[in-house]
Design a protein around this motif. Sequence first.
Motif, PDB file in Angstrom:
ATOM      1  N   PHE A  74      -9.030   7.742  -5.874  1.00  0.00           N
ATOM      2  CA  PHE A  74      -8.365   6.597  -5.244  1.00  0.00           C
ATOM      3  C   PHE A  74      -9.208   5.893  -4.179  1.00  0.00           C
ATOM      4  O   PHE A  74      -8.734   4.923  -3.580  1.00  0.00           O
ATOM      5  N   GLU A  75     -10.446   6.362  -3.939  1.00  0.00           N
ATOM      6  CA  GLU A  75     -11.311   5.679  -2.970  1.00  0.00           C
ATOM      7  C   GLU A  75     -11.472   4.218  -3.384  1.00  0.00           C
ATOM      8  O   GLU A  75     -11.753   3.911  -4.541  1.00  0.00           O
ATOM      9  N   GLY A  76     -11.259   3.321  -2.429  1.00  0.00           N
ATOM     10  CA  GLY A  76     -11.437   1.901  -2.706  1.00  0.00           C
ATOM     11  C   GLY A  76     -10.261   1.246  -3.402  1.00  0.00           C
ATOM     12  O   GLY A  76     -10.278   0.045  -3.666  1.00  0.00           O
ATOM     13  N   ASN A  77      -9.205   2.006  -3.708  1.00  0.00           N
ATOM     14  CA  ASN A  77      -8.025   1.430  -4.352  1.00  0.00           C
ATOM     15  C   ASN A  77      -7.233   0.655  -3.295  1.00  0.00           C
ATOM     16  O   ASN A  77      -6.922   1.178  -2.236  1.00  0.00           O
ATOM     17  N   SER A  78      -6.911  -0.590  -3.573  1.00  0.00           N
ATOM     18  CA  SER A  78      -6.229  -1.416  -2.568  1.00  0.00           C
ATOM     19  C   SER A  78      -4.713  -1.193  -2.553  1.00  0.00           C
ATOM     20  O   SER A  78      -4.033  -1.675  -1.648  1.00  0.00           O
ATOM     21  N   ASN A  79      -4.187  -0.461  -3.525  1.00  0.00           N
ATOM     22  CA  ASN A  79      -2.738  -0.237  -3.606  1.00  0.00           C
ATOM     23  C   ASN A  79      -2.301   1.175  -3.245  1.00  0.00           C
ATOM     24  O   ASN A  79      -1.141   1.396  -2.925  1.00  0.00           O
ATOM     25  N   ILE A 128      -0.701  10.379 -11.461  1.00  0.00           N
ATOM     26  CA  ILE A 128      -0.199   9.944 -10.150  1.00  0.00           C
ATOM     27  C   ILE A 128      -0.204   8.415 -10.085  1.00  0.00           C
ATOM     28  O   ILE A 128       0.789   7.794  -9.680  1.00  0.00           O
ATOM     29  N   GLU A 129      -1.303   7.819 -10.499  1.00  0.00           N
ATOM     30  CA  GLU A 129      -1.415   6.358 -10.476  1.00  0.00           C
ATOM     31  C   GLU A 129      -0.344   5.705 -11.355  1.00  0.00           C
ATOM     32  O   GLU A 129       0.300   4.733 -10.950  1.00  0.00           O
ATOM     33  N   MET A 171       0.847  -1.201   0.000  1.00  0.00           N
ATOM     34  CA  MET A 171       0.000   0.000   0.000  1.00  0.00           C
ATOM     35  C   MET A 171       0.879   1.246   0.000  1.00  0.00           C
ATOM     36  O   MET A 171       1.698   1.429   0.893  1.00  0.00           O
ATOM     37  N   THR A 172       0.715   2.088  -1.005  1.00  0.00           N
ATOM     38  CA  THR A 172       1.420   3.369  -1.063  1.00  0.00           C
ATOM     39  C   THR A 172       0.549   4.423  -0.395  1.00  0.00           C
ATOM     40  O   THR A 172      -0.611   4.619  -0.780  1.00  0.00           O
ATOM     41  N   LYS A 173       1.096   5.093   0.600  1.00  0.00           N
ATOM     42  CA  LYS A 173       0.358   6.132   1.323  1.00  0.00           C
ATOM     43  C   LYS A 173       0.803   7.502   0.829  1.00  0.00           C
ATOM     44  O   LYS A 173       1.994   7.820   0.844  1.00  0.00           O
ATOM     45  N   ILE A 174      -0.177   8.288   0.410  1.00  0.00           N
ATOM     46  CA  ILE A 174       0.074   9.618  -0.158  1.00  0.00           C
ATOM     47  C   ILE A 174      -0.381  10.704   0.811  1.00  0.00           C
ATOM     48  O   ILE A 174      -1.460  10.604   1.410  1.00  0.00           O
ATOM     49  N   ALA A 175       0.440  11.744   0.920  1.00  0.00           N
ATOM     50  CA  ALA A 175       0.029  12.985   1.579  1.00  0.00           C
ATOM     51  C   ALA A 175      -0.161  14.023   0.482  1.00  0.00           C
ATOM     52  O   ALA A 175       0.689  14.166  -0.395  1.00  0.00           O
ATOM     53  N   ILE A 176      -1.284  14.713   0.526  1.00  0.00           N
ATOM     54  CA  ILE A 176      -1.530  15.819  -0.396  1.00  0.00           C
ATOM     55  C   ILE A 176      -1.286  17.124   0.356  1.00  0.00           C
ATOM     56  O   ILE A 176      -1.836  17.330   1.438  1.00  0.00           O
ATOM     57  N   PHE A 177      -0.443  17.984  -0.216  1.00  0.00           N
ATOM     58  CA  PHE A 177      -0.190  19.307   0.341  1.00  0.00           C
ATOM     59  C   PHE A 177      -1.045  20.310  -0.426  1.00  0.00           C
ATOM     60  O   PHE A 177      -0.969  20.367  -1.656  1.00  0.00           O
TER      61      PHE A 177
END
Length: 191
Positions: free
Chosen positions: A22-27, A182-183, A1-7
């Motif tokens: 990205f809602e519901g995206n498992s990765n 991004i994906e 799982m890649t965790k993203i922070a949005i600034f």
Amino acid sequence: MTKIAIFASGSGTNAENIAKYFEGNSNIEISLIVSNKKDAFVHERAKTLGIESVTFSKNEFENTNEVVNYLRDKHIDFIVLAGFLLKVPDNILKAYPNKIVNIHPALLPKHGGKGMYGDNVHKAVVQAGDTESGITIHYINENYDEGGVIFQAKCQVGKDDTYEDVAKKVHILEYTHFPIIIESILKDKNG
């Protein structure tokens, strides 16, 4: 799982669009919204989306390791700038090499640099008599709008277009392309 922070520094329409994509995206997960403004509307959007949001002062960004430490504590892997108006300091750049992307509302290298954001950019496009504008998605480095270009998309600028007309066209490009790019970046990075 890649965790993203949005600034983000403002309303957060791009942040919301990315989070919904990205809602519901498992990765890939939008784990955190970071702002430099307590009253930025992006915090309200984050609440609605169920995403943690936090504010750091300009001083905390520029003169401490608080932001980097917080990102590490939250296991953030990647940072997306979506209307973030502060220059990202060196300590964050070093902690996230080639892991920070920005979207600029013009075709860089035209209309980039300090102070060139939002309507300022669209006004410059119209004043210059440009026949096209668009978006540039790029990695960031220590200089405003000079990091490596990842993707550009164009729109036509009519001779009678106002800066508001240009802004609408550019927003459509942002909402259409930013989440997809991004994906694809993260797919490439993760093999």
